[in-house]
Motif scaffolding. Structure first.
Motif, PDB file in Angstrom:
ATOM      1  N   LEU A   1       0.667  -1.446  -0.363  1.00 18.07           N
ATOM      2  CA  LEU A   1      -0.025  -0.294  -0.044  1.00 18.07           C
ATOM      3  C   LEU A   1       0.497   0.843  -0.348  1.00 18.07           C
ATOM      4  CD1 LEU A   1      -2.688  -1.111   2.254  1.00 18.07           C
ATOM      5  CD2 LEU A   1      -2.814  -0.533   0.245  1.00 18.07           C
ATOM      6  N   TYR A   2       2.255   1.188   0.155  1.00 19.80           N
ATOM      7  CA  TYR A   2       2.635   2.674   0.481  1.00 19.80           C
ATOM      8  C   TYR A   2       3.861   1.981  -0.879  1.00 19.80           C
ATOM      9  CZ  TYR A   2       5.852   6.338   1.458  1.00 19.80           C
ATOM     10  OH  TYR A   2       6.319   7.356   1.681  1.00 19.80           O
ATOM     11  N   ARG A   3       4.189   0.997  -1.248  1.00 16.61           N
ATOM     12  CA  ARG A   3       5.698   1.270  -2.052  1.00 16.61           C
ATOM     13  C   ARG A   3       4.561   1.511  -3.564  1.00 16.61           C
ATOM     14  NH1 ARG A   3       9.154  -4.245  -3.240  1.00 16.61           N
ATOM     15  NH2 ARG A   3       7.074  -4.711  -4.091  1.00 16.61           N
ATOM     16  N   ASP A   4       3.560   0.596  -3.714  1.00 16.17           N
ATOM     17  CA  ASP A   4       2.749   0.890  -4.845  1.00 16.17           C
ATOM     18  C   ASP A   4       2.077   1.727  -5.735  1.00 16.17           C
ATOM     19  OD1 ASP A   4       4.891  -1.859  -5.452  1.00 16.17           O
ATOM     20  OD2 ASP A   4       2.996  -3.363  -5.087  1.00 16.17           O
ATOM     21  N   THR A   5       1.864   2.504  -4.333  1.00 17.10           N
ATOM     22  CA  THR A   5       0.777   3.455  -4.778  1.00 17.10           C
ATOM     23  C   THR A   5       0.893   5.080  -5.189  1.00 17.10           C
ATOM     24  OG1 THR A   5      -0.529   5.149  -3.099  1.00 17.10           O
ATOM     25  CG2 THR A   5       0.843   5.260  -2.513  1.00 17.10           C
ATOM     26  N   LYS A   6       0.247   5.240  -6.285  1.00 19.89           N
ATOM     27  CA  LYS A   6       0.832   6.532  -6.899  1.00 19.89           C
ATOM     28  C   LYS A   6       0.081   8.288  -6.208  1.00 19.89           C
ATOM     29  CE  LYS A   6      -0.138   4.485 -10.969  1.00 19.89           C
ATOM     30  NZ  LYS A   6      -1.328   3.914 -12.101  1.00 19.89           N
ATOM     31  N   ALA A   7       0.141   7.401  -5.269  1.00 18.58           N
ATOM     32  CA  ALA A   7      -0.538   9.066  -4.002  1.00 18.58           C
ATOM     33  C   ALA A   7       1.034   9.706  -3.853  1.00 18.58           C
ATOM     34  CB  ALA A   7      -1.195   8.722  -2.532  1.00 18.58           C
ATOM     35  N   ALA A   8       0.381  10.624  -3.479  1.00 19.57           N
ATOM     36  CA  ALA A   8       1.598  11.860  -3.271  1.00 19.57           C
ATOM     37  C   ALA A   8       2.643  12.076  -2.479  1.00 19.57           C
ATOM     38  CB  ALA A   8       0.755  13.356  -3.563  1.00 19.57           C
ATOM     39  N   TRP A   9       1.683  11.085  -1.352  1.00 18.15           N
ATOM     40  CA  TRP A   9       2.636  10.713  -0.258  1.00 18.15           C
ATOM     41  C   TRP A   9       3.599   9.358  -0.607  1.00 18.15           C
ATOM     42  CZ3 TRP A   9       0.178   6.555   1.553  1.00 18.15           C
ATOM     43  CH2 TRP A   9      -1.038   6.545   0.925  1.00 18.15           C
ATOM     44  N   GLY A  10       3.559   8.511  -1.466  1.00 21.10           N
ATOM     45  CA  GLY A  10       3.837   7.164  -0.998  1.00 21.10           C
ATOM     46  C   GLY A  10       5.264   7.438  -1.559  1.00 21.10           C
ATOM     47  N   TRP A  11       5.245   6.135  -2.017  1.00 21.37           N
ATOM     48  CA  TRP A  11       6.878   5.731  -1.820  1.00 21.37           C
ATOM     49  C   TRP A  11       7.840   6.175  -3.395  1.00 21.37           C
ATOM     50  CZ3 TRP A  11       9.524   1.283   0.598  1.00 21.37           C
ATOM     51  CH2 TRP A  11      10.916   0.334  -0.393  1.00 21.37           C
ATOM     52  N   ASN A  12       7.284   5.801  -4.111  1.00 22.22           N
ATOM     53  CA  ASN A  12       7.478   6.574  -5.636  1.00 22.22           C
ATOM     54  C   ASN A  12       7.349   7.946  -5.931  1.00 22.22           C
ATOM     55  OD1 ASN A  12       8.338   3.791  -7.483  1.00 22.22           O
ATOM     56  ND2 ASN A  12       6.135   3.515  -7.153  1.00 22.22           N
ATOM     57  N   SER A  13       6.469   8.030  -5.457  1.00 27.40           N
ATOM     58  CA  SER A  13       6.630   9.670  -5.050  1.00 27.40           C
ATOM     59  C   SER A  13       7.552  10.216  -4.542  1.00 27.40           C
ATOM     60  CB  SER A  13       4.956  10.480  -5.383  1.00 27.40           C
ATOM     61  OG  SER A  13       4.783  11.406  -5.230  1.00 27.40           O
ATOM     62  N   ALA A  14       7.720  10.314  -3.590  1.00 27.36           N
ATOM     63  CA  ALA A  14       8.495  10.648  -2.479  1.00 27.36           C
ATOM     64  C   ALA A  14      10.080  10.569  -3.010  1.00 27.36           C
ATOM     65  CB  ALA A  14       8.270  10.134  -1.135  1.00 27.36           C
TER      66      ALA A  14
END
Length: 342
Positions: A278-291
């Motif tokens: 839920l953190y590594r693969d999310t597209k949310a701004a606060w997620g792993w990839n965005s950060a």
């Protein structure tokens, strides 16, 4: 057990910390090397370095980008208190940043649970803990960064990005004044205040950090279910008056319903601890990839490599735990008086 529990912090302080670090460092090194070598299936070459902390050796494990490009920027990751170097979730950080064009390294450092407990209970409370980490940063960071910068493909003048969780997050903050101006962006995870802003020391406040790294090069991510989440505290740390919401950028940002270990399936990361899907693969701004995109682009705009396909980046799967869950790992080594007192 109920009778022993109240005495645990006192008994923990009896442990000869430095001596055991000397004894167990070769075992930690072997474990970390085993983890990083097992994570090569996706092609990212592995490397190791070491450095000295108060006369004791500590391992650095790393991943580097594919190909033979040189003059690459550097990424440093610090785990939290009680975490094991080379945990799958940590290796995922290295793989993610290697994919983004960085020489990526995790730095082992003294971070035992008994050290933390003793400092909180008998060493000045949370403020005493922060002062300890500040002193530790001066010993750990320059030596570790120097070691990583010797990598033949690294060029620390191309940019240095640093992140870490919990104690590693505070260490990330405090590393900037010990970097000789080499750190170009930081992203502490899971930091804040234990009870109030009066616990903060100068090295954790914007006023103390700004001379070494501008506030637009710093981002804090903390879960709203974390006991350290405190808006007033995070405002003083970041230098920004409110949290970011839907757009990633400098300052501080909440991970909704995130526990202290919002990124990892276990409270203390072990060799069985994976990242949370839920953190590594999310597209949310606060997620792993965005950060990590923000961190990489901010640290080294000219060398950052955008990742368009995340398939095959990671050497391990991820956990389906919610962001608010953080149980102990099955192989977690919980301190117990019978094995630490003699």
């Amino acid at each position: 057990a109920a009778l022993v529990q109240p005495l645990l912090p006192l008994l923990l302080c009896l442990k000869p910390y430095v001596a055991l670090q000397v004894i167990f460092w070769p075992l930690k090194l072997a474990s970390a090397l085993q983890s990083v070598e097992a994570a090569t299936y996706n092609g990212y070459p592995s490397f190791t370095r070491s450095y000295q902390y108060d006369g004791t050796g500590h391992v650095i494990i790393g991943k580097e980008p594919l190909g033979n490009a040189t003059n690459l920027p550097v990424f440093i990751f610090f785990g939290g208190t009680g975490d094991l170097t080379g945990a799958p979730v940590h290796v995922n950080f290295l793989e993610a940043m290697a994919a983004r064009g960085f020489i990526a390294a995790e730095v082992d450092y003294p971070n035992t649970l008994d050290e933390l407990t003793c400092k909180l209970w008998f060493g000045g409370g949370f403020e005493g803990f922060l002062e300890m980490v500040d002193e530790k940063a001066g010993k750990v960071f320059p030596a570790a960064l120097d070691a990583v910068c010797t990598h033949p493909r690294a060029d620390c003048s191309s940019g240095v990005a640093v992140t870490g969780h919990s104690q590693g997050g505070y260490l990330t903050q405090m590393s900037v004044k010990h970097s000789g101006g080499r750190v170009t962006a930081i992203m502490p995870l899971g930091i804040g205040c234990d009870s109030g802003t009066d616990e903060l020391i100068g090295a954790t406040k914007d006023a103390g950090l700004a001379p070494y790294l501008a506030k637009n090069k710093r981002l804090i991510l903390t879960g709203t279910k974390d006991g350290l989440w405190n808006e007033g505290c995070l405002q003083q740390m970041s230098g920004y008056g409110s949290a970011r919401t839907d757009i990633i950028g400098p300052g501080y940002m909440a991970v909704p319903n995130g526990a202290h270990s919002f990124h990892s399936e276990h409270a203390w990361s072990t060799m069985k601890s994976m990242a949370k899907c839920l953190y590594r693969d999310t597209k949310a701004a606060w997620g792993w990839n965005s950060a990590l995109d923000w961190l990489g682009q901010t640290a080294s705009p000219s060398k950052f490599v955008a990742v368009s396909n995340y398939t095959g980046i990671y050497s391990s799967g991820c956990s389906n735990m919610t962001l608010s869950q953080e149980p102990l790992a099955p192989d977690a080594e919980v301190p117990f008086p019978a094995c630490i007192v003699w």
